[in-house]
Enzyme design. Sequence first.
Site, PDB file in Angstrom:
ATOM      1  N   GLU A 307       0.887  -1.416  -0.005  1.00 53.01           N
ATOM      2  CA  GLU A 307       0.024   0.173  -0.119  1.00 53.01           C
ATOM      3  C   GLU A 307       1.032   1.161   0.096  1.00 53.01           C
ATOM      4  OE1 GLU A 307      -3.149   0.264   2.782  1.00 53.01           O
ATOM      5  OE2 GLU A 307      -4.358  -1.050   1.888  1.00 53.01           O
ATOM      6  N   HIS A 336       8.651 -26.656   0.144  1.00 50.88           N
ATOM      7  CA  HIS A 336       8.027 -27.625  -0.570  1.00 50.88           C
ATOM      8  C   HIS A 336       6.907 -27.022  -1.206  1.00 50.88           C
ATOM      9  CE1 HIS A 336      10.411 -30.444   1.962  1.00 50.88           C
ATOM     10  NE2 HIS A 336      10.275 -29.422   3.013  1.00 50.88           N
ATOM     11  N   LYS A 450     -13.542   0.579  -2.710  1.00 55.74           N
ATOM     12  CA  LYS A 450     -14.334   0.988  -1.424  1.00 55.74           C
ATOM     13  C   LYS A 450     -15.875   1.599  -1.944  1.00 55.74           C
ATOM     14  CE  LYS A 450     -11.366   1.214   2.343  1.00 55.74           C
ATOM     15  NZ  LYS A 450     -10.857   2.147   3.570  1.00 55.74           N
TER      16      LYS A 450
HETATM   17  O1  PA5 Z   1      -3.407   1.099   6.043  1.00 61.67           O
HETATM   18  C1  PA5 Z   1      -4.457   1.355   6.112  1.00 61.67           C
HETATM   19  O2  PA5 Z   1      -4.867   2.606   5.985  1.00 61.67           O
HETATM   20  C2  PA5 Z   1      -5.840   0.789   5.518  1.00 61.67           C
HETATM   21  O3  PA5 Z   1      -5.410  -0.718   5.299  1.00 61.67           O
HETATM   22  C3  PA5 Z   1      -6.883   0.927   6.812  1.00 61.67           C
HETATM   23  O4  PA5 Z   1      -6.146   0.486   7.921  1.00 61.67           O
HETATM   24  C4  PA5 Z   1      -7.943  -0.088   6.508  1.00 61.67           C
HETATM   25  O5  PA5 Z   1      -8.709   0.287   5.015  1.00 61.67           O
HETATM   26  C5  PA5 Z   1      -8.975  -0.232   7.431  1.00 61.67           C
HETATM   27  O6  PA5 Z   1      -9.421   1.443   7.661  1.00 61.67           O
HETATM   28  P1  PA5 Z   1     -10.285   2.008   8.762  1.00 61.67           P
HETATM   29  O7  PA5 Z   1      -9.406   1.815   9.982  1.00 61.67           O
HETATM   30  O8  PA5 Z   1     -10.705   3.236   8.416  1.00 61.67           O
HETATM   31  O9  PA5 Z   1     -11.521   1.116   8.933  1.00 61.67           O
END
Ligand code: PA5
Length: 481
Positions: A307, A336, A450
């Site tokens: 990310e 394996h 989303k």
């Molecule tokens: O790293 C990130 O920002 C995302 O993985 C969020 O943690 C994830 O989308 C969850 O978001 P939220 O904490 O708003 O529910």
Amino acid sequence: MLMPESQIKLYYKNVTAEIIGKEHGITDTQLKALAEKTSPLIAKLNKERKAGKTPYRDLPFNEKTVQKVKELTAELKDRPGYGRLRPDECENLVVLGIGGSALGNIALQTALNPYMHNLDDSQRPGPRLFVFDNIDPSQLVSFLDWIDDKLDKTIFNVISKSGQTAETASQFMIIRQLLLDKFGPAGLKNHIVATTDPKQGTLRKIAVEDKLQCLEVPEGVGGRFSVLSAVGLFSAAMCGIDIDLLLEGACDMDKRVGSEDFYKNPAAINAAINYHFYNTGKKISVMMPYSYALKDLSDWYRQLWAESLGKAEDLTGSEVHIGPTPIKALGTTDQHSQIQLYREGPNDKLFTFLQVNNFNQDIKIGPAPDCAPELGFLAGKDLSLLLNSEKIATEYALLKSKRPCLTVLFPEVNAYTVGQFIYLYEVTTSCAGALFDINPYNQPAVELGKEATFALMGKTSFEELAQQIQPLTELDGDFLV
Ligand code: PA5
């Protein structure tokens, strides 16, 4: 004063040309060039940190959060009418969250509590821990069937910075109704801890309305950089993990990764090596712990790396579509499954092993049966010796095929070394972001999926998007075989 014998170390000789040759390895000249490019970037990151632009770097030093987490943990343990939160009284902690609001919690639990934590009362220093970071209904229904008569001994920790994440929100709405039906409004206050934005967002609004116990996701800290905040610390503290030691490890790593001397800075070297291999055709980065305890840290790393570094644009706005692909593997299990590809497939990967020098527990292999003297070479040896020998053997085989290998050496797995590892990789990610010249702290590409979910689930003001997606909701029979 750092305790040298308990510091994790990055070993990078096996990425060099000396070991795997000039075609695939890093030459001295290339390493010098990397040092020259990276050193000013470390200084830049240090400046940004001082200017408050990377608040995740200050999390290990945030005594207020630690205090709050400890107070809440103690309060839950001592709550009158609820019972002390000992394994025999409060039995279950259930985390509802996803992505950065779950992966760190899972990683800490797997690394620092016994494998049988949830099943063996005598092995667990706190409640059982369940982390729901998926919305497969069969999984949740099976769990709810099991926990139904144990709800009075269960705390739910819903973690969502926004409160809008469909997965976490839907799980929360199911649990909230269950608790309301069973205990009335007091059930919400007694059985839910909400970890969310300090001021705004949907979950904050609900928490105020339902009078929930609250912890904070710090402002300016993205989910994947939040494990050392209340996001990860609360479930860890509840389950008996030494959060002081975890943060001490991170604080001590902070001294090392702040160093503007490239050759003394493990985050800078790690980032620079990853950057070099990405640019020379090795765009896949495999993390392979030789320790079951560390296996979920590679899952946590996978999100952090993907990310943060997978971006369409650089900082000038030019289209670059950049980002190494992180893969998790587990030694010896995946020897394996994956090693055939890793050795003979395309030479497009950088390997990072996690190796543990001293295991907390060990066991000797039994004697060979009389009918199988060929197994005698294993008899009487420590199982950890076999595991670490297989790591060396696998690395040797990869090096023979000219595949570059890094190793993060853990003197042992404990809260102090895991804290170091987390902080090392967070700062490595920042440093890699600087080298790739991208913003590692946003995740714009996650949004469309989303929003499309919102549209498909009928959220108002997403009607136009719903229409655009509509053709995808019907299968074209001509292409169905
Ligand atoms: O790293 C990130 O920002 C995302 O993985 C969020 O943690 C994830 O989308 C969850 O978001 P939220 O904490 O708003 O529910």
